[in-house]
Scaffold this motif. Structure first.
Motif, PDB file in Angstrom:
ATOM      1  N   ASP B  77       0.787  -1.229   0.000  1.00  0.00           N
ATOM      2  CA  ASP B  77       0.000   0.000   0.000  1.00  0.00           C
ATOM      3  C   ASP B  77       0.825   1.288   0.000  1.00  0.00           C
ATOM      4  N   TRP B  78       2.141   1.161  -0.132  1.00  0.00           N
ATOM      5  CA  TRP B  78       2.989   2.367  -0.114  1.00  0.00           C
ATOM      6  C   TRP B  78       2.706   3.263  -1.322  1.00  0.00           C
ATOM      7  N   ASN B  79       2.551   2.652  -2.496  1.00  0.00           N
ATOM      8  CA  ASN B  79       2.392   3.484  -3.690  1.00  0.00           C
ATOM      9  C   ASN B  79       0.943   3.917  -3.949  1.00  0.00           C
ATOM     10  N   LYS B  80       0.118   3.707  -2.953  1.00  0.00           N
ATOM     11  CA  LYS B  80      -1.254   4.191  -3.030  1.00  0.00           C
ATOM     12  C   LYS B  80      -1.273   5.645  -2.562  1.00  0.00           C
ATOM     13  N   GLY B  81      -1.976   6.512  -3.301  1.00  0.00           N
ATOM     14  CA  GLY B  81      -2.054   7.917  -2.902  1.00  0.00           C
ATOM     15  C   GLY B  81      -2.906   8.098  -1.673  1.00  0.00           C
ATOM     16  N   PRO B  82      -3.158   9.299  -1.284  1.00  0.00           N
ATOM     17  CA  PRO B  82      -2.672  10.503  -1.952  1.00  0.00           C
ATOM     18  C   PRO B  82      -1.262  10.872  -1.509  1.00  0.00           C
TER      19      PRO B  82
END
Ligand code: FE2
Lengths: 189, 87
Positions: B77-82
């Motif tokens: 989930d690190w590259n999930k924004g915002p």
């Protein structure tokens, strides 16, 4: 090693779309006294400065990257809803021709960033005096930007950044005194 | 992504920004005043506060840092924004 944190150092808000002021803000992104220049100057000077001030240069240099991200955020927020006509009226058409809506490291007049903006003399006093001057110039630039902007939300963020330059200047002055003290101690004994 | 975050996210984030401001200030101050015990105690106090706040934010809104400085949910989930300039 650096660790990124998914947050701004201070909240960035803008009241209205305003590409004209965004164009001016780029001065602090890729200009001679901007945040990129500051970060790169301080972090590079660490490798030859006396141990006593390496921590300070590391920490201020790192904070400058947080400021760079705040400026980028301001520019994004000020331009994201602008129409092509508004961009043109703001004088951003030349920027658009080269970069579309991408940010780039240049100053308000479009001159690209260059390493000749910064110095590393290998002389700790000379380097720290340059750093103090850089902070004062950055502070002055923030003042001119605040004077040109009538956006209260934007100005809140700009005032925060201006105050940080004052603190950085103060800390660098203290670092000069620490090094002078050390130098004088060495000559006495 | 914008506007999809609850007011609680902004409240927690601003709380963390406030605590971190104290920590940045004290860090720079202590770099040139390393023997100020009262400030060091204050620093350590706020360092504990920021740990708690980071945990509170991450338990609801995902990792603040990576390279193992935060845990991950599944899927990653690190590259999930915002991202910070999107809120
Ligand atoms: Fe600075």
């Amino acid at each position: 090693m650096w660790i990124y944190e998914k947050k701004l150092q201070y909240p960035v808000r803008v009241s209205t779309c305003n590409p004209r002021i965004a164009k001016f803000l780029i001065e602090q992104y890729g200009g001679a006294d901007g945040e990129l220049a500051a970060a790169l100057r301080y972090l590079n000077q660490r490798y030859s400065i006396p141990d006593k001030v390496i921590g300070l240069l590391t920490d201020i240099g790192t904070e400058e990257f947080a400021h760079l991200e705040m400026i980028a955020t301001m520019v994004v927020k000020l331009t994201k809803d602008a129409t092509p006509q508004q961009m043109r009226d703001a004088g951003l058409d030349a920027h658009y021709a080269n970069h579309d809506s991408a940010l780039f490291y240049h100053n308000a007049a479009g001159v690209p960033w260059t390493a000749s903006y910064i110095q590393a003399k290998g002389d700790p006093i000379a380097d720290l005096y340059e750093d103090i001057a850089a902070e004062e110039k950055a502070r002055a630039t923030y003042q001119w930007l605040i004077d040109m902007s009538d956006d209260p939300d934007l100005n809140d963020g700009l005032r925060f950044l201006r105050e940080r330059e004052i603190i950085h200047s103060m800390r660098f002055r203290e670092a000069v005194e620490i090094l002078k003290e050390e130098r004088d101690r060495k000559t006495v004994f | 992504m914008e506007n999809s975050l609850p007011a609680d996210y902004y409240r927690l984030l601003e709380e963390l920004q406030a605590v971190d401001f104290v920590l940045v200030e004290l860090t720079l101050y202590l770099d040139t005043h390393p023997n100020d015990t009262a400030s060091i105690n204050q620093f350590n106090h706020y360092a504990r506060e920021r740990k708690k706040l980071k945990k509170a934010i991450e338990s609801q809104y995902g990792p603040m840092q990576q390279y193992g400085n935060s845990y991950s949910g599944t899927p990653w989930d690190w590259n999930k924004g915002p991202w910070p300039w999107q809120v």
